[in-house]
Design a protein around this motif. Structure first.
Motif, PDB file in Angstrom:
ATOM      1  N   GLU A 398      86.399 -64.368 -12.345  1.00  0.00           N
ATOM      2  CA  GLU A 398      87.641 -64.927 -12.879  1.00  0.00           C
ATOM      3  C   GLU A 398      87.792 -66.414 -12.564  1.00  0.00           C
ATOM      4  OE1 GLU A 398      89.893 -63.584 -14.972  1.00  0.00           O
ATOM      5  OE2 GLU A 398      88.404 -61.977 -15.116  1.00  0.00           O
ATOM      6  N   GLY A 399      87.248 -66.841 -11.450  1.00  0.00           N
ATOM      7  CA  GLY A 399      87.364 -68.253 -11.076  1.00  0.00           C
ATOM      8  C   GLY A 399      86.160 -69.090 -11.440  1.00  0.00           C
ATOM      9  N   THR A 400      85.232 -68.530 -12.223  1.00  0.00           N
ATOM     10  CA  THR A 400      83.997 -69.246 -12.557  1.00  0.00           C
ATOM     11  C   THR A 400      84.211 -70.218 -13.712  1.00  0.00           C
ATOM     12  OG1 THR A 400      82.618 -67.411 -11.799  1.00  0.00           O
ATOM     13  CG2 THR A 400      81.603 -68.986 -13.316  1.00  0.00           C
ATOM     14  N   LEU A 401      83.673 -71.413 -13.557  1.00  0.00           N
ATOM     15  CA  LEU A 401      83.665 -72.420 -14.608  1.00  0.00           C
ATOM     16  C   LEU A 401      82.232 -72.861 -14.861  1.00  0.00           C
ATOM     17  CD1 LEU A 401      86.705 -74.576 -13.449  1.00  0.00           C
ATOM     18  CD2 LEU A 401      86.643 -73.032 -15.410  1.00  0.00           C
ATOM     19  N   ARG A 402      81.902 -73.038 -16.137  1.00  0.00           N
ATOM     20  CA  ARG A 402      80.583 -73.583 -16.487  1.00  0.00           C
ATOM     21  C   ARG A 402      80.752 -75.052 -16.846  1.00  0.00           C
ATOM     22  NH1 ARG A 402      77.855 -71.996 -22.014  1.00  0.00           N
ATOM     23  NH2 ARG A 402      79.215 -73.698 -22.666  1.00  0.00           N
ATOM     24  N   VAL A 403      79.885 -75.878 -16.290  1.00  0.00           N
ATOM     25  CA  VAL A 403      79.917 -77.297 -16.613  1.00  0.00           C
ATOM     26  C   VAL A 403      78.573 -77.730 -17.192  1.00  0.00           C
ATOM     27  CG1 VAL A 403      81.709 -78.000 -14.990  1.00  0.00           C
ATOM     28  CG2 VAL A 403      79.329 -77.867 -14.213  1.00  0.00           C
ATOM     29  N   SER A 404      78.642 -78.661 -18.097  1.00  0.00           N
ATOM     30  CA  SER A 404      77.467 -79.342 -18.625  1.00  0.00           C
ATOM     31  C   SER A 404      77.661 -80.812 -18.272  1.00  0.00           C
ATOM     32  CB  SER A 404      77.363 -79.147 -20.141  1.00  0.00           C
ATOM     33  OG  SER A 404      76.296 -79.908 -20.677  1.00  0.00           O
ATOM     34  N   ILE A 405      76.828 -81.316 -17.391  1.00  0.00           N
ATOM     35  CA  ILE A 405      77.034 -82.651 -16.842  1.00  0.00           C
ATOM     36  C   ILE A 405      76.413 -83.695 -17.765  1.00  0.00           C
ATOM     37  CG2 ILE A 405      76.665 -84.159 -14.862  1.00  0.00           C
ATOM     38  CD1 ILE A 405      78.561 -81.797 -14.335  1.00  0.00           C
ATOM     39  N   GLY A 406      77.167 -84.749 -18.016  1.00  0.00           N
ATOM     40  CA  GLY A 406      76.739 -85.803 -18.919  1.00  0.00           C
ATOM     41  C   GLY A 406      76.144 -86.998 -18.198  1.00  0.00           C
ATOM     42  N   ILE A 407      76.222 -88.142 -18.830  1.00  0.00           N
ATOM     43  CA  ILE A 407      75.585 -89.356 -18.305  1.00  0.00           C
ATOM     44  C   ILE A 407      76.593 -90.325 -17.693  1.00  0.00           C
ATOM     45  CG2 ILE A 407      73.690 -89.132 -19.965  1.00  0.00           C
ATOM     46  CD1 ILE A 407      74.976 -91.491 -21.525  1.00  0.00           C
TER      47      ILE A 407
END
Length: 433
Positions: A398-407
């Motif tokens: 429930e507390g999980t977040l997915r991130v895609s890191i940029g530049i």
């Protein structure tokens, strides 16, 4: 010359002469192509010479296909309208009703839905392997009717890896191909074909294009199909064509899989990429290594920063020493660990909501591989149809977040997260959670 009417002239008047040589790939934004001579039409439909219709072939698209095949170390590539189209076409070129796929549990939810809901209606079954580290678990799932093994090089969303060489060896003992979705890693970080994979698929919308502006997908084949050894498992590749025409394998040998996908699956199901999208994907590929190198370095820095925060319960990034696949990552990913990962904030879904709503530099959207940093809450979006147990099995809580890191500048990313965490999960709450 007879003067033609206005409407005729507006359609047919155009300059003639030598075609200039452009340094950038020209965009052949046309549905069809003229035949120079009467016999050219017959030559195209008989032997595939030249161009006739963009659904079948287009010079802009073919330029990008050539580049992708070279970068992945494959024999040929096929560009399609989306990553989902690439996965679908690649598998439909291998399987038919009554046959079977063995897949990693740790895959994109759109692919899981394709396997469970769509291919199953066509009579194609799937077995999911939970213990993807164990080659014996993969082997135990293989049936006489299995025709493909499927996995992701870096999984969505918990950053699980497979030992590509070990799983490829299992597949090859049974004469079947290993298909690897290499979207998260890109060919800059790992080239699965070099480790024994047979077919690679991509969502080209992500890192290959890089700017979140277009959709596209790609299949790259190793060109190592062996008709003599494995043809009995894939009779559609070795049997004569209509009217006694030569089989695909007789015509193209080791490229039979992708030739069948190009000639019989993609044009008939119709997921044709726009030449304009192909051009933009090609432009993105020209800076792929620069972007992925920067994104991977930023991601490692952000993951290490998050790992030290009391508000964070877990960080699933394969670049961290504590990740269960870190040792394998050091072998498979020597140039960087990728830039998409998940972390779990203490305080559950409420804390995750407050964090997302407080971020200013991160963009809240369902995408990844962008030059901009992105964030998504999987439990309420991409993984919402799974049960709580199924989500837990793939590292989504429930507390999980997915991130895609940029530049972006990494200091701006950590500052943005720090500000949002202060709102989302204050330290005193985090310590007792």
């Amino acid at each position: 010359m007879t003067t033609r009417g206005f409407t005729t002239r507006q359609l047919h008047e155009r300059a003639t002469g030598a075609t200039p040589t452009a340094r950038a790939t020209p965009i052949y934004l046309t549905a069809g192509f003229e035949f120079d001579e009467y016999d050219n039409a017959a030559a195209h439909f008989g032997a595939g010479e030249g161009y006739a219709y963009t659904r079948i072939g287009n010079p802009t698209v073919e330029t990008v296909e050539h580049t992708l095949a070279a970068l992945e170390g494959g024999s040929q590539a096929l560009l399609l309208a989306s990553g989902q189209a690439a996965t679908s076409v690649a598998l439909l070129a291998l399987l038919e009703a009554g046959q079977h796929i063995v897949s990693s549990t740790h895959i994109y939810e759109g692919t899981r839905g394709l396997f469970r809901d769509n291919l199953s209606r066509l009579g194609i079954a799937t077995t999911f392997v939970d213990d993807i580290d164990d080659p014996d678990a993969w082997e135990a799932a293989i049936r006489p009717e299995t025709r493909a093994l499927f996995a992701e090089s870096i999984s969505n969303a918990a950053n699980r890896l497979i030992d590509i060489a070990a799983i490829a060896e299992v597949a090859h003992r049974h004469g079947i191909p290993l298909v690897v979705d290499n979207t998260f890693a890109t060919p800059y970080l790992v080239r699965p074909i070099e480790h024994g994979a047979d077919v690679v698929v991509h969502s080209a919308s992500k890192f290959l294009a890089g700017h979140g502006s277009v959709l596209g997908g790609a299949i790259v084949d190793s060109g190592r199909f062996d008709p003599a050894r494995d043809g009995h498992l894939f009779p559609h590749l070795i049997e004569p064509g209509r009217g006694g025409a030569a089989s695909i394998a007789d015509r193209v040998g080791g490229d039979a899989r992708i030739a069948y996908a190009r000639e019989s699956v993609a044009p008939r199901f119709g997921p044709t990429p726009s030449p304009l999208n192909a051009f933009l994907i090609g432009q993105g590929i020209e800076t792929l290594s620069l972007r992925v190198e920067r994104q991977s370095a930023n991601a490692l820095a952000v993951a290490q920063w998050l790992e030290g925060r009391p508000e964070i319960a877990a960080v699933d990034y394969v670049g961290l020493i504590g990740h269960p696949h870190h040792a394998l990552a050091e072998h498979l990913l020597p140039d960087g660990y990728g830039s998409v990962f998940s972390f779990t904030v203490r305080g559950g879904s409420d804390a995750a909501r407050r964090l997302v709503e407080s971020l200013e530099v991160f963009t809240h959207m369902t995408h990844l591989g962008d030059v901009r940093s992105l964030v998504l809450h999987p439990a309420s979006t991409s993984h919402v149809t799974l049960s709580a147990d199924e989500r837990a099995a793939v590292g989504v809580f429930e507390g999980t977040l997915r991130v895609s890191i940029g530049i972006e500048d990494v200091a701006d990313l950590t500052a943005d997260l720090a500000r949002a965490l202060a709102v989302a999960s204050p330290v005193d709450v985090a310590v007792v959670a």
